[in-house]
Design an enzyme around this catalytic site. Structure first.
Site: not given
Ligand code: R5P
Length: 318
Positions: A41, A170, A194, A196, A220, A228
Site C-alpha cells: 500500500g 449551529d 447545537k 455536542r 452549513d 445535524t
Molecule cells: C459542525 O460544526 C459542522 O459545521 C457540521 O454541521 C457537522 O460537521 C456535520 O456533521 P454531521 O453531518 O455528522 O452532523
C-alpha cells in the site's frame, strides 16, 4: 503552468481544465503524473514529464489519510524535480474540524497538517470553506480561502423560493449564513443552538427565531453523517416551517450519511463536488451536486494573470 491531479479529484480536475480551456487561447492538458503502489500500500508518485521551473497546480481534496500522504509525496517529488512553485488546490481540506483543543488533551490536526505541508515544500494553498477560517493563520504561506456560498447562490436565485428563511444549524455557521443572506435581502434569519458531547453526536438543539410558514434553507460548511441535518430538519418542521432544504459545501456522507438524508424530511440537499462520490447508485435523489469547477478555474486563471482573487471570491472570509 502545469495542472496535475491526485487520486481523489480526477473528475473535478478534468472539469476545471475544460473551463480553463474555454477561457484561454492555449490548450492545457492534464499533466502526466503516475501514482504507483507497492503491494503493502505504500504510495510512489512519479512525474512522467519534466516540471523543471514550472508552476505546479495539484488538485487533491485531502479527504483521507491516504490522500494526505499522497499529496505530501507528490510535493516532495515535485520539489526534487525542480518545480518553481507548488500550489495545492484542495477544494476540501481535511482535519479542519480540529482547529483547537475542544477535548481534553486532544490534537489540533489542521495545524499539524499545515506544518507538514509547508515543511515538504508547498508554496500556496487554494481551498474552499475551511471549517474555521482562522486555520488560515496556521500557514506561513499564502492561503486562498474561497467562499463556498458563491457556488450555490445562482441555483437558489433561479429557483425563486418564497417566504425564505436562511438558517444556521449551529453557532459556527452564523457568519456563513449571514454572508449567504446578502444575496437574499427579503429573507429572514434563524439559527439553532447545537451542543455536542463528542464528534458526530448531538446532545441538544434549540431553535432561535420564527420559522412558522417559512421555506427554510439550512446553510452549513459540511455534511458528514447527516445527523445535524436530520435533527435540525425535524426541529424546524415541528416548529411550523413549510419546507426545509439544505446547502453544504462539502458532502462527506460517511457512515449513515445517505440513509439519514433519505429518511429526513428535507426537500432537497445541495452539495458541491469538492469530495468525489463513490457510490453513485446509492445517492438519494434529493441530493443534488453543484460543481465548483468553474469557480476554481476562475481563481486559477486570476492567479495565472496576477489578478485579484477578491473579484471572484467576494469578502466572506476576509
Ligand atoms: C459542525 O460544526 C459542522 O459545521 C457540521 O454541521 C457537522 O460537521 C456535520 O456533521 P454531521 O453531518 O455528522 O452532523
Amino acid at each position: 503552468m502545469k495542472i496535475f491531479c491526485g487520486s481523489t479529484s480526477k473528475e473535478l480536475t478534468s472539469d476545471i481544465i475544460r473551463y480553463l480551456n474555454n477561457e484561454l487561447d492555449q490548450t492545457i492538458i492534464l499533466g502526466d503524473l503516475k501514482i504507483d503502489y507497492f503491494s503493502d500500500g505504500e504510495i510512489l508518485p512519479m512525474f512522467n514529464e519534466s516540471i523543471r521551473d514550472k508552476d505546479i497546480f495539484f488538485v487533491q481534496s485531502t479527504i483521507s489519510s491516504n490522500s494526505i500522504m499522497e499529496t505530501l509525496l507528490v510535493i516532495d517529488a515535485s520539489k526534487r524535480a525542480g518545480c518553481k512553485s507548488f500550489t495545492l488546490v484542495a477544494p476540501f481540506q481535511g482535519y479542519s474540524r480540529q482547529d483547537k483543543t475542544d477535548h481534553l488533551r486532544s490534537s489540533i490536526g489542521s495545524k499539524m497538517l499545515a506544518d507538514i505541508l509547508e515543511k515538504v515544500g508547498m508554496s500556496k494553498i487554494i481551498t474552499i470553506d475551511l471549517h474555521a477560517s482562522s486555520i488560515q493563520g496556521f500557514f506561513n504561506i499564502p492561503v486562498i480561502h474561497l467562499n463556498g456560498n458563491k457556488i450555490f447562490i445562482e441555483y437558489i436565485l433561479e429557483n425563486k423560493i418564497e417566504d425564505l428563511t436562511i438558517l444556521a444549524p449551529d453557532q459556527g455557521a452564523v457568519k456563513k449564513t449571514y454572508d449567504f443572506m446578502k444575496a437574499f435581502p427579503d429573507a429572514t434569519f434563524a439559527m439553532i443552538n447545537k451542543r455536542r458531547v463528542k464528534p458526530n453526536e448531538i446532545h441538544s438543539m434549540e431553535l432561535v427565531g420564527d420559522v412558522r410558514g417559512r421555506n427554510v434553507v439550512i446553510i452549513d460548511d459540511m455534511i458528514d453523517t447527516g445527523g445535524t441535518l436530520l435533527k435540525a430538519t425535524d426541529l424546524i418542521i415541528n416548529s411550523g416551517a413549510n419546507t426545509v432544504r439544505a446547502i453544504a459545501t462539502h458532502g462527506i456522507f460517511s457512515g449513515a450519511g445517505f440513509e439519514n438524508i433519505e429518511k429526513s424530511k428535507l426537500l432537497e440537499v445541495l452539495v458541491s463536488d469538492t469530495i468525489p462520490v463513490n457510490n453513485i447508485d446509492k445517492i438519494p435523489s434529493k441530493i443534488k451536486y453543484v460543481s465548483c469547477a468553474k469557480f476554481l478555474s476562475k481563481v486559477i486563471l486570476s492567479i495565472r494573470n496576477n489578478g485579484s482573487i477578491n473579484d471572484v471570491n467576494g469578502s466572506l472570509h476576509n
